[in-house]
Scaffold this active site. Structure first.
Site, PDB file in Angstrom:
ATOM      1  CG  HIS A   1     -11.199 -12.295 -14.072  1.00  0.00           C
ATOM      2  ND1 HIS A   1     -11.521 -13.399 -13.152  1.00  0.00           N
ATOM      3  CD2 HIS A   1     -12.094 -11.530 -13.301  1.00  0.00           C
ATOM      4  CE1 HIS A   1     -12.186 -13.253 -12.102  1.00  0.00           C
ATOM      5  NE2 HIS A   1     -12.326 -11.825 -12.052  1.00  0.00           N
ATOM      6  CD  GLU A   2     -11.837  -7.512 -14.111  1.00  0.00           C
ATOM      7  OE1 GLU A   2     -13.206  -7.432 -14.082  1.00  0.00           O
ATOM      8  OE2 GLU A   2     -11.123  -7.903 -13.385  1.00  0.00           O
TER       9      GLU A   2
ATOM     10  CG  HIS B   1     -16.651  -9.974 -13.926  1.00  0.00           C
ATOM     11  ND1 HIS B   1     -17.485 -10.516 -13.076  1.00  0.00           N
ATOM     12  CD2 HIS B   1     -15.541  -9.699 -13.437  1.00  0.00           C
ATOM     13  CE1 HIS B   1     -16.764 -11.120 -12.222  1.00  0.00           C
ATOM     14  NE2 HIS B   1     -15.276 -10.549 -12.250  1.00  0.00           N
TER      15      HIS B   1
ATOM     16  CD  GLU C   1     -14.955 -13.022  -9.103  1.00  0.00           C
ATOM     17  OE1 GLU C   1     -13.922 -13.861  -9.200  1.00  0.00           O
ATOM     18  OE2 GLU C   1     -15.122 -12.059  -9.265  1.00  0.00           O
TER      19      GLU C   1
END
Lengths: 499, 499
Positions: free
Chosen positions: B264-265, B268, B294
């Site tokens: 997830h990170e 980003h 997101e």
């Protein structure tokens, strides 16, 4: 301007400087420890902007007028405000005396010189670095004239690193050091060689870390205010008396490197953390000079960490963690091994006895370079000659010779002597401390608390409130006297080597 | 002022803001990862000074005049300068519209409210937090009026997080989401339960770290520009398109947490690192909005990381590192386990299917609170009622209920919807991507490159040059349409649960 407004402005100025210094310390630490390796360009852009802003914040006419006003009204200031004004005024004058275009040119030269020095060191080719060093030397002489045209140029430079220090004091100091250490070193080299081979076995890094954590605990460093990181070259940074960071470097086959760098940096950290709260967020927070800082770091590293008492106290803990590597090794063998004296090429790897000879050589060279008595092109030859004369060794390459340190490429002429002075200050402090503290008894029990309490009371808590010479005078109730240092070394190494 | 001087001033302003933002990002990261734990006071002082300086740098009349001048001369600006002016002007207006004394009062309230929220959460006592939240809500309504008095207050707030977003769009969006997910969730809960017990065995953290390093490699994240640290709550920060940092949290008995937080990170980070060089050191560097951010993080986490292809590609590598823990487990079991749908109390631990229901509940509450239709004192009751209605579960305490998130104590009303919009944007991007990229084929081979290339070309490289809605329109060649999201979920979970 009225005095209360001026006092308020003084506080605000220092608070802002604290904040900018905080940011730059953390960014520097981050870069040295955990930042991704290819990110220097963007960081350079950010730091150059911020240092420009910091410069503008301080080096402007308004601050100049404020400091002049406060200086003129010093009788209306508290002791602390008066000292703050003195320290800031001195820094302001130094920074504003040099014309801005000269600062800019020099800053550009600094980047190029650093690059050239790295390349020269890598290829061991002094000629690559020579033209840059020649220019740096010219700038340094010019700066010395701006700082104080009434002094000899090298004295003016020395004063920027250790206020009050000059060649008269240092000549006497290094004469004394040289005449004590050179024969002592010769005697140790004629004595049977100390076996330290067990310190060059494989010691897993993870276990070394555990041991270093234990060392920090023994030193009484509160990890809530000081953490330990890893970098190529160990250092200490801090932002105020409640926040320091040290770093070390773990070599899998040389555990004593991390051990003693942790204790050394821990000493710097204890000095930073020991400052009185009343100096927090002011220009007086933190250590007063490199020399006094080294007096503390080297006190813990050598006087504490390499003492017979402490080594024999810590050895069983060390052996408990590394029983295989230390099979058959006794505490006494360990004490001898970490104190082995041996002429060597690299300053940062030098033992306690030879260290000041490395510094003495650099001091003599710098003095002659800045006085115009030694041409830059002749540095390598002189360097090698002096290493042969005083340490008795041949320098096989400039990489391991005059190109080894970064100081000259950074223009830090006058910085080196602080390293040695620190050791000498420390030895004099030790003698004074012995009058009221059972130092050997404390060390043998691994109880560092009474030692740190003495240093805190007499040195740490004053942060930068006192001048370096006053710190020594205040702590030792006497003028600085290098005899304590040479006596300390003579006594220690005579016993160690059974001379 | 002439146009060239103004353009130069625009560049310099942004460069300075970049530098201040750089410092504050690194200090924040340092505090969250490695700073000694008792150092927050000194850091708070430094950061408060620096944020004041940053504010002064931007919110002053000179900048106001510059931005007005540039806006009036927008035809003489390049596309990039025009967009920079637009973004800065909007931010300037927003920050300067609120009177300084109100900003100060609110900032003070913020510190108190944060403290009250922490205590309230710890003791699960909403009443401790209620008076602060009531005040925050009043301020938020007031701010909304300053931002745009022509809009409904909640719309004005939404616009600050996702430019162009409003309750009209979101009502339709969440209606659609609710009517699709609620029955789908019910169906999954009626189906045989997925066994994910093997994901709750002991997985040594050191080995988890190795596996996460491998994941970053598979994602194509260059560690020279992005490192991974550890924090309580994972996050991503970055300073420019050549420097990002992610963090994760390793739970020894729940390896999928670190695994999916890293992915997830990492999403980003890829967005931040994918920005075009021409936006570097400007206000257009970095992602344009929370929603678009997101969309990227959740794309990698769910659409990539929880896909059948990717899970089956990565499982053998996972099993190779943890053979004992995964004995008897197949790739298909792993795929099912990491996609298990289950109503739960805590948003940050929610699975892909239920996540948007958590957001929907927060959206509905916020909308009514800001409209004055729901009193703060009635939040816990409404919260619990809606969790029962939509997720079918009883909330045993406010700690696990309306006190779980920090957003409201921080005054971030209008922020939550971005989390869900991101998932919906991502699903629409996936559909468009499939027209030209063999997504399933790439995932099955663990070859993320063509997927990232598509996202980089259509989304990442634009950084903040396009408005959020334009990013979606540009990427998908269509208006935002939540049907793609509900179709994606329906298809995935129908197949997964054999519905």
């Amino acid at each position: 301007m009225d005095i209360n407004t001026a006092k308020q402005a003084l506080r605000e100025l220092q608070l802002k400087m604290y904040a900018y210094n905080y940011a730059s310390a953390i960014v520097y630490l981050d870069a040295a420890t955990v930042a991704p390796k290819n990110t220097s360009e963007g960081r350079g852009v950010a730091m150059s902007v911020l240092s420009g802003e910091t410069h503008k914040l301080f080096c402007n006419d308004e601050v100049g007028e404020l400091l002049t006003f406060l200086t003129e009204h010093k009788d209306e200031l508290s002791d602390i405000e008066r000292r703050e004004t003195e320290v800031l005024k001195r820094s302001y004058d130094r920074q504003t005396k040099i014309p801005l275009d000269v600062v800019m040119e020099y800053s550009k030269l600094g980047v190029e010189a650093d690059d050239a020095w790295h390349r020269a060191k890598e290829t061991s080719d002094f000629e690559l670095f020579r033209p840059y060093l020649e220019k740096i030397v010219e700038y340094q002489k010019m700066f010395a004239g701006y700082y104080d045209p009434t002094k000899k140029p090298y004295d003016a430079l020395l004063d920027t690193y250790e206020r009050g220090m000059n060649t008269e004091i240092l000549d006497r100091y290094f004469d004394k050091v040289r005449s004590a250490i050179v024969p002592l070193l010769a005697a140790t080299q004629a004595a049977p060689e100390i076996d330290d081979s067990f310190l060059y076995k494989y010691y897993p890094v993870e276990k070394q870390k555990e041991f270093n954590d234990r060392l920090m605990e023994v030193m009484g460093i509160d990890r809530g205010y000081c953490t330990i990181g890893e970098t190529e070259h160990p250092f200490t940074t801090g932002t105020d008396n409640r926040h320091a960071r040290i770093t070390t470097h773990y070599y899998p086959e040389a555990p004593s490197f991390a051990m003693y760098s942790t204790i050394h940096e821990g000493g710097h950290a204890l000095y930073e953390l020991g400052g009185d709260d009343k100096y927090r967020y002011t220009c007086l927070a933190g250590g007063v000079s490199m020399g006094v800082h080294e007096s503390q770091s080297r006190f813990y590293e050598n006087i504490v960490g390499r003492s017979e008492g402490f080594t024999k106290f810590i050895f069983p803990k060390f052996k408990e963690m590394f029983p295989e590597q230390l099979e058959g090794v006794t505490a006494d063998m360990f004490y001898h091994a970490v104190n082995k004296a041996q002429p060597s090429l690299i300053r940062t790897e030098a033992d306690e006895l030879t260290y000041s000879l490395h510094i003495m050589i650099r001091y003599e060279l710098e003095k002659r370079i800045i006085a115009g008595e030694l041409a830059v092109k002749d540095i390598p030859g002189e360097w090698n000659r002096m290493y042969k004369e005083y340490l008795g060794i041949d320098v096989p390459s400039d990489k391991e010779g005059c190109l080894q340190d970064s100081h000259w490429s950074g223009g830090s002429f006058g910085y080196f002597p602080s390293y040695s002075l620190g050791s000498a200050y420390g030895a004099q402090m030790l003698a004074k401390m012995r009058e009221t503290v059972d130092v050997d008894g404390a060390l043998a029990k691994g109880d560092i608390a009474p030692i740190t309490a003495w240093l805190r009371e007499r040195i740490h808590r004053h942060a930068s409130f006192l001048e370096p010479a006053d710190v020594v005078r205040n702590a030792c109730e006497a003028e600085f006297d290098p005899t304590f240092y040479t006596d300390y070394l003579t006594k220690k190494f005579t016993k160690l080597y059974n001379l």
